[in-house]
Design a protein around this motif. Structure first.
Motif, mmCIF file in Angstrom:
data_model
loop_
_atom_site.group_PDB
_atom_site.id
_atom_site.type_symbol
_atom_site.label_atom_id
_atom_site.label_comp_id
_atom_site.label_asym_id
_atom_site.label_seq_id
_atom_site.Cartn_x
_atom_site.Cartn_y
_atom_site.Cartn_z
ATOM 1 N N UNK A 189 -37.417 19.884 55.253
ATOM 2 C CA UNK A 189 -36.210 20.548 55.739
ATOM 3 C C UNK A 189 -36.479 21.109 57.121
ATOM 4 N N UNK A 190 -35.485 20.990 57.968
ATOM 5 C CA UNK A 190 -35.559 21.531 59.325
ATOM 6 C C UNK A 190 -34.610 22.719 59.436
ATOM 7 N N UNK A 191 -35.079 23.761 60.105
ATOM 8 C CA UNK A 191 -34.255 24.929 60.395
ATOM 9 C C UNK A 191 -34.304 25.172 61.895
ATOM 10 N N UNK A 192 -33.148 25.408 62.478
ATOM 11 C CA UNK A 192 -33.077 25.709 63.898
ATOM 12 C C UNK A 192 -33.480 27.154 64.145
ATOM 13 N N UNK A 193 -33.953 27.426 65.341
ATOM 14 C CA UNK A 193 -34.292 28.787 65.738
ATOM 15 C C UNK A 193 -33.092 29.691 65.454
ATOM 16 N N UNK A 194 -33.347 30.804 64.759
ATOM 17 C CA UNK A 194 -32.298 31.762 64.436
ATOM 18 C C UNK A 194 -31.588 31.489 63.118
ATOM 19 N N UNK A 195 -31.833 30.335 62.519
ATOM 20 C CA UNK A 195 -31.183 29.995 61.251
ATOM 21 C C UNK A 195 -31.902 30.681 60.098
ATOM 22 N N UNK A 196 -31.123 31.240 59.189
ATOM 23 C CA UNK A 196 -31.704 31.907 58.023
ATOM 24 C C UNK A 196 -32.079 30.894 56.951
ATOM 25 N N UNK A 197 -33.253 31.083 56.388
ATOM 26 C CA UNK A 197 -33.745 30.285 55.281
ATOM 27 C C UNK A 197 -33.327 30.952 53.971
ATOM 28 N N UNK A 198 -33.424 32.283 53.947
ATOM 29 C CA UNK A 198 -33.051 33.092 52.786
ATOM 30 C C UNK A 198 -32.359 34.358 53.288
ATOM 31 N N UNK A 199 -31.306 34.752 52.569
ATOM 32 C CA UNK A 199 -30.623 36.014 52.859
ATOM 33 C C UNK A 199 -30.726 36.938 51.650
ATOM 34 N N UNK A 255 -34.900 37.266 40.207
ATOM 35 C CA UNK A 255 -33.906 38.202 40.748
ATOM 36 C C UNK A 255 -33.500 37.761 42.152
ATOM 37 N N UNK A 256 -32.413 38.321 42.624
ATOM 38 C CA UNK A 256 -31.924 38.010 43.966
ATOM 39 C C UNK A 256 -32.951 38.428 45.018
ATOM 40 N N UNK A 257 -32.968 37.693 46.109
ATOM 41 C CA UNK A 257 -33.884 37.996 47.214
ATOM 42 C C UNK A 257 -33.654 39.412 47.716
ATOM 43 N N UNK A 258 -34.749 40.102 48.027
ATOM 44 C CA UNK A 258 -34.657 41.462 48.553
ATOM 45 C C UNK A 258 -35.093 41.539 50.011
ATOM 46 N N UNK A 259 -35.265 40.372 50.634
ATOM 47 C CA UNK A 259 -35.596 40.321 52.056
ATOM 48 C C UNK A 259 -35.001 39.049 52.641
ATOM 49 N N UNK A 260 -34.820 39.063 53.951
ATOM 50 C CA UNK A 260 -34.308 37.916 54.681
ATOM 51 C C UNK A 260 -35.482 37.121 55.230
ATOM 52 N N UNK A 261 -35.282 35.807 55.368
ATOM 53 C CA UNK A 261 -36.267 34.952 56.032
ATOM 54 C C UNK A 261 -35.510 34.146 57.074
ATOM 55 N N UNK A 262 -35.980 34.221 58.319
ATOM 56 C CA UNK A 262 -35.310 33.549 59.427
ATOM 57 C C UNK A 262 -36.333 32.728 60.213
ATOM 58 N N UNK A 263 -35.877 31.604 60.757
ATOM 59 C CA UNK A 263 -36.726 30.784 61.627
ATOM 60 C C UNK A 263 -36.718 31.403 63.025
ATOM 61 N N UNK A 264 -37.899 31.758 63.531
ATOM 62 C CA UNK A 264 -38.010 32.304 64.888
ATOM 63 C C UNK A 264 -38.142 31.199 65.924
ATOM 64 N N UNK A 265 -38.467 30.014 65.467
ATOM 65 C CA UNK A 265 -38.556 28.809 66.288
ATOM 66 C C UNK A 265 -37.932 27.686 65.470
#
Length: 156
Positions: A30-40, A89-99
């Motif tokens: 899977x590819x994620x663009x810079x700034x795209x969230x992987x998990x919310x 359980x639901x995610x308790x943190x966000x994960x974002x692509x910095x690059x």
């Protein structure tokens, strides 16, 4: 795909070609663009993530609306929502692509099924969780002992 999996899991020297093929059957790139969230926060995300190229950031938003960085995940490291994958359980943190980031992704529920019938894959999963737990302990100590600036300089 199989070549990327062989490379990503090369430290697990006990995995056979058959094991790697089994893993490839449940994994995808899977590819994620810079700034795209992987998990919310609030999502149920059962994906185990292995960063092939790029950089992820785990963060929370405090009561003032400020982002608080918890963890950077560079190439070669694992990531994912531990609240979901371990506790259901639901995610308790966000994960974002910095690059722009390329990852190998597997649904942990499928990985658990493979682990139930393949002792070498179970061993790989156990070693991965040990690494995550060890890193979490080190991160807690590091977060307590250092300022955000010191942590960033150390990361660089």
């Amino acid at each position: 795909m199989l070549d990327k999996i062989k490379e990503a899991f090369r430290q697990f020297t006990f995995l056979t070609p058959f094991d790697l093929a089994e893993l490839a059957s449940i994994m995808k790139l899977r590819k994620f663009d810079k700034g795209q969230h992987v998990v919310l926060v609030g999502e149920y995300n059962y994906e185990a993530l292995k960063v092939i190229k790029g950089l992820l950031c785990h963060y929370i938003v405090d009561e003032n609306g400020d982002n608080k960085t918890l963890l950077f995940v560079p190439e070669g490291m694992n990531s994912g929502s531990l609240q979901t994958t371990i506790n259901g359980r639901a995610a308790d943190e966000n994960i974002v692509a910095l690059e722009d980031t390329l990852m190998i992704v597997a649904d942990t529920r499928e990985l658990d099924k493979l682990s139930a019938s393949n002792i070498r894959i179970l061993k790989m999963v156990n070693q991965s969780y040990k690494q995550i737990i060890t890193m979490a302990g080190e991160r807690i100590k590091f977060l307590i002992a250092h300022s955000p600036e010191d942590r960033y300089i150390h990361f660089r």
